[in-house]
Design a protein around this motif. Structure first.
Motif, mmCIF file in Angstrom:
data_model
loop_
_atom_site.group_PDB
_atom_site.id
_atom_site.type_symbol
_atom_site.label_atom_id
_atom_site.label_comp_id
_atom_site.label_asym_id
_atom_site.label_seq_id
_atom_site.Cartn_x
_atom_site.Cartn_y
_atom_site.Cartn_z
ATOM 1 N N VAL A 10 0.862 -1.182 0.000
ATOM 2 C CA VAL A 10 0.000 0.000 0.000
ATOM 3 C C VAL A 10 0.903 1.238 0.000
ATOM 4 N N GLU A 13 -1.246 6.275 3.328
ATOM 5 C CA GLU A 13 -2.646 6.555 3.658
ATOM 6 C C GLU A 13 -3.145 7.825 2.989
ATOM 7 N N LEU A 37 -8.260 3.205 -1.980
ATOM 8 C CA LEU A 37 -8.940 2.018 -1.469
ATOM 9 C C LEU A 37 -10.345 2.353 -0.973
ATOM 10 N N TYR A 248 -3.832 3.141 -2.223
ATOM 11 C CA TYR A 248 -3.486 3.970 -1.069
ATOM 12 C C TYR A 248 -4.783 4.332 -0.352
ATOM 13 N N TRP A 252 -6.956 0.350 4.210
ATOM 14 C CA TRP A 252 -5.965 -0.573 3.654
ATOM 15 C C TRP A 252 -6.005 -1.972 4.246
ATOM 16 N N TYR A 255 -7.478 -4.936 2.112
ATOM 17 C CA TYR A 255 -6.655 -5.143 0.908
ATOM 18 C C TYR A 255 -5.359 -5.845 1.302
#
Ligand code: FAD
Length: 278
Positions: A10, A13, A37, A248, A252, A255
């Motif tokens: 990832v 954030e 995301l 991103y 997250w 995922y």
């Protein structure tokens, strides 16, 4: 803040972290497909927030002229709320991205969304040519979908398919999916001059695509996920066009969990990192 282990899959954030990741991979000659995301929203406000986040991200990409594009999940911008609302949001994103010369990918979710997704994509692709769609080899219908879309401007990303689908409409055996994937690649390379994206980490499929390119001359790109075969991405970028799909955002966890669980090596790596930190 993202824990270090999630950093592998990832790109941060925040948009700022995702853009920093993009700059880094652009230095290796790799383009970055940014995905915020988020999926399966059942409220308009959530879908509208992610639509607006993509509109801002398009501005950020264009302002720096990064080698970057975006990839949007239909259920993230309203498909589960109302198909018309999804179409309206997708149109807004594609029109804005076209003005800023930024490409837009549309991810494909499970089979219940395929018709609506294709119906929203096709007119936008025919009008703007700045949009691409993902098609999944594990669905029996995909050969016909590819025949329908094979002459659209823009791009088509072929993947094996990430969703567990009902047996009567899908191929479940891995060998059968692989055979179908090869066949779809062959058809796409035979019928398109450009705009074929090979969304796979599978060395055999990448080799197949390279052979098809030599035979038919079709321009193609290889797309892989952030954190998966990264050294191969860098090596392949020496001779081929390579794009990395980098998610991103603060949603997250699920995922990251999917990436870890899909491969024994990833799970071991995660376990070692957690034990090493404790
Ligand atoms: P697999 O069939 O899983 O594996 C084949 C071989 O590839 C392995 O034997 C190994 O050699 C290599 N390999 C695979 N994974 C790894 C790994 N983690 N580390 C090292 N080697 C590995 N699916 C959708 O349904 N909708 C989408 O919109 C969608 N978008 C995608 C976008 C991109 C850019 C990519 C790469 C995938 C996307 N997918 C999407 C997921 C896709 O459908 C597959 O589930 C996923 O890519 C796994 O299939 P594969 O072809 O990569 O390899």
């Amino acid at each position: 803040m993202l824990p270090p282990i999630a950093n592998n899959f990832v790109a941060g954030e925040t948009p700022a972290e995702a853009l920093a990741h993009t700059r880094e991979y652009n230095e290796h000659g790799i383009g970055v497909i940014l995905n915020l995301l988020g999926e399966h929203y059942d409220a308009r406000a959530e879908a509208a927030a992610d639509r607006d986040a993509y509109l801002q991200l398009i501005e950020d990409i264009a302002a720096e002229d990064l080698q970057a594009c975006i990839s949007v999940k239909p259920s993230q911008i309203g498909l589960d709320v109302d198909p018309e609302y999804f179409e309206t949001n997708l149109t807004a994103i594609v029109e804005h991205a076209t003005l800023r010369d930024v490409f837009v990918w549309v991810d494909m979710e499970d089979h219940t969304t395929t018709d609506t997704t294709i119906d929203a994509f096709e007119p936008l692709a025919r009008e703007h040519g700045t949009v691409g769609l993902c098609l999944q080899a594990n669905l029996q219908r995909t050969r016909e979908d590819l025949e329908r879309l094979v002459d659209v401007p823009g791009k088509l990303r072929l993947v094996k398919g990430a969703y567990d689908e009902p047996a009567d409409i899908s191929y479940s055996r891995k060998e059968r999916v692989n055979a179908e994937y090869r066949e779809l690649l062959r058809y796409a390379f035979e019928h398109r001059e450009s705009g074929v994206a090979v969304g796979s980490h599978d060395p055999a499929m990448i080799e197949h695509a390279q052979e098809l390119h030599e035979r038919h001359g079709t321009d193609f790109e290889i797309q892989m996920l952030m954190g998966v075969r990264e050294s191969a991405q860098i090596d392949l970028a020496e001779d081929c066009t390579v794009w990395q799909y980098a998610p991103y955002g603060d949603r997250w966890l699920s995922y990251f969990y999917r990436r870890v669980m899909e491969r024994k090596e990833n799970a071991l790596f995660a376990a070692r990192a957690v034990l090493g930190r404790s």
